[in-house]
Design an enzyme around this catalytic site. Structure first.
Site, PDB file in Angstrom:
ATOM      1  CD  GLU A   6      -2.793  -1.327   2.447  1.00 23.62           C
ATOM      2  OE1 GLU A   6      -2.241  -0.842   3.285  1.00 23.62           O
ATOM      3  OE2 GLU A   6      -3.722  -2.020   2.340  1.00 23.62           O
ATOM      4  CB  CYS A   7       2.725   2.376  -2.727  1.00 25.14           C
ATOM      5  SG  CYS A   7       3.062   0.604  -2.705  1.00 25.14           S
ATOM      6  CB  THR A   8       2.244   7.669  -1.033  1.00 26.78           C
ATOM      7  OG1 THR A   8       1.299   7.298   0.194  1.00 26.78           O
ATOM      8  CG2 THR A   8       1.625   8.987  -1.504  1.00 26.78           C
ATOM      9  CB  SER A  27       6.403   5.195  -0.157  1.00 25.08           C
ATOM     10  OG  SER A  27       4.886   5.287   0.077  1.00 25.08           O
ATOM     11  CD  GLU A 101      -0.134   3.909  -4.772  1.00 25.93           C
ATOM     12  OE1 GLU A 101      -0.590   4.254  -3.618  1.00 25.93           O
ATOM     13  OE2 GLU A 101       1.232   4.235  -4.960  1.00 25.93           O
TER      14      GLU A 101
END
Length: 474
Positions: A6-8, A27, A101
């Site tokens: 789970e990214c940004t 990230s 993502e």
């Protein structure tokens, strides 16, 4: 078991950056279990000629691997238990890719084009970089190749991914099991993409947009568009849930107000725009700060003094203990092609680490960045995890030490990079690569030594703060 990520994602067009480069950043976050990440160059003879996914056991036709692969950098999971998960890199033609993502969907599209069960095959985050990046000669090539793979093999998860070259950035999102959409990011714009379907406005007859050939017909046939005019893909294929309001939207809201203080709005707003414009030109330091952020100067900061204990846990921050690897893939326009690709890389929670600007025109990576699966303080990944977990025990004390460490490290890396850029003018081939490998090693050693120094400072400061103490003078 599938690895959770789970990214940004942050994307910045060349006319929106301080130096005219393109930047795509993400990230790579995981779950409760630590996922050790490494830094590797995949040379053409190491690219698989035959491929089978570990998670889904999807076999890829050799015809889809027949093109001569390019060399590329990657940030794989070093255990290999769930596959390669190459995550991000830049190939030898200065084309970059970050994937993926994790994003959202809704039951309407799932009832028409369901995601595959991984036991049925299909591709996922495990596979996309390995099957795509070594075959790209432009950013849009990434859109075309991933679109082909999705339509042919399908996917068992919803994902977003980005591609860039020196001029353009494209962002693609999967739709159901076999469909996809993509949009070119305007040169003067930036994007913040959390774990939701992010593309909103869509134009089917515009060259800056692309999608599955039958997507418009599918929308019409199944009455998927809730809007009276136009096409908003987030409304059509995405979600607008309470979880989005607490987990996804606040991250975007906070970063939008960082890049443009006049943005306003509320943390839970469901209709924050995909394409945005900052009030200034964006630097690497801006992106690093954004990827490290935790709602500073708001009641929602876990380390702050403003909020209640409940408020501090209301929203998911960008910087989090589950950051395991973060990158900015930068293609520069003010230097020769041989040094244009730079993979800024950091391991561990972003609030407690620093970026290193690795040249990507290389054939190997520094030893300290080739992470081992088990705890090993000779590897920067594990050293960063240690400083982060110690720093988390008293952010008021250790946070200032970390800020000084990061500024010092970035300054030293900038200086090495500036010096190297000048020293390698006129060089090419192996002579150039050897110089860049040496520069990468110097930056890696510098940051490793600075991190050891930071750990020592934290031990010194923390000695007197221990609860287990007793002194006759107390």
């Amino acid at each position: 078991m599938n690895k959770q990520t789970e990214c940004t994602t942050i994307l910045v067009g060349k006319n929106a950056t301080i130096d005219g480069s393109t930047m795509i950043a993400r990230s790579e976050d995981g779950g409760r279990t630590i996922i050790p990440e490494g830094f590797k160059v995949v040379n053409p003879d190491e690219q698989p000629n035959h491929y089978e996914s570990v998670i889904s056991h999807q076999k890829i036709d050799d015809s889809d691997l027949a093109e001569t692969p390019l060399r590329y950098t990657s940030a794989p999971d070093v255990s290999g238990e769930n596959g390669i998960w190459a995550a991000a890199g830049i190939n030898s033609e200065n084309v970059a890719m970050t994937a993926t993502e994790t994003i959202t969907t809704n039951s309407r599209i799932q009832g028409i084009d369901p995601l595959l069960d991984s036991s049925e095959g299909g591709l996922g985050e495990e596979d996309f970089v390995t099957l795509t990046l070594p075959y790209l000669h432009s950013a849009f090539d990434g859109v075309k190749r991933v679109g082909h793979l999705l339509e042919k093999y399908g996917t068992y998860e919803m994902n977003g991914m980005a591609f860039s070259d020196k001029d353009t950035i494209w962002y693609l999102e999967t739709i159901g099991g076999h469909h996809w959409i993509a949009r070119r990011i305007p040169d003067d714009a930036y994007v913040v993409a959390p774990n939701r379907l992010n593309i909103d406005e869509f134009k089917f007859d515009d060259p800056d947009f692309a999608c599955s050939s039958d997507l418009k017909d599918l929308i019409e046939e199944y009455h998927l568009n809730p809007d009276r005019e136009g096409y908003n893909m987030r409304h059509i294929f995405g979600s607008s849930t309470i979880k989005d309001a607490h987990y996804n939207n606040p991250r975007a809201w906070y970063l939008h107000n960082f890049f443009d203080p006049n943005f306003g709005g509320n943390p839970g707003d469901q209709n924050q725009p995909f394409i945005c414009h900052a009030n200034r030109l964006i630097s690497i330091e801006d992106v690093k700060w954004a990827e490290s952020s935790h709602y500073q100067d708001t009641p929602y900061d876990a380390y702050g003094n403003e909020g209640t204990p409940e408020q501090k846990k209301t929203f998911r921050p960008v910087g989090i203990n589950r950051n395991f690897e973060t990158h900015v893939l930068q293609i520069r326009n003010d230097v020769p092609e041989g040094i244009a690709g730079v993979q800024w890389l950091a391991f561990g929670p972003n609030t407690f680490n620093t970026f290193v600007p690795f040249y990507t025109n290389v054939t190997t990576t520094p030893e300290s960045w080739r992470t081992t699966p088990k705890f090993n303080l000779n590897k920067i990944f594990w050293l960063n995890k240690l400083t982060a977990q110690l720093g988390d025990t008293n952010y008021r004390v250790y946070g200032e030490l970390e800020d000084a460490f990061e500024q010092k490290s970035l300054a030293q890396c900038h200086k090495i990079q500036h010096t190297t850029d000048k020293e390698v003018k006129g060089l090419n081939g192996k002579e150039l690569q050897d110089k860049l490998i040496a520069a990468n090693q110097e930056m890696a050693d510098t940051v490793y030594n600075n991190t050891v120094e930071l750990l020592g400072q934290m031990v010194d400061e923390g000695h007197g703060l221990m609860t287990l103490k007793y002194d006759l003078l107390d």
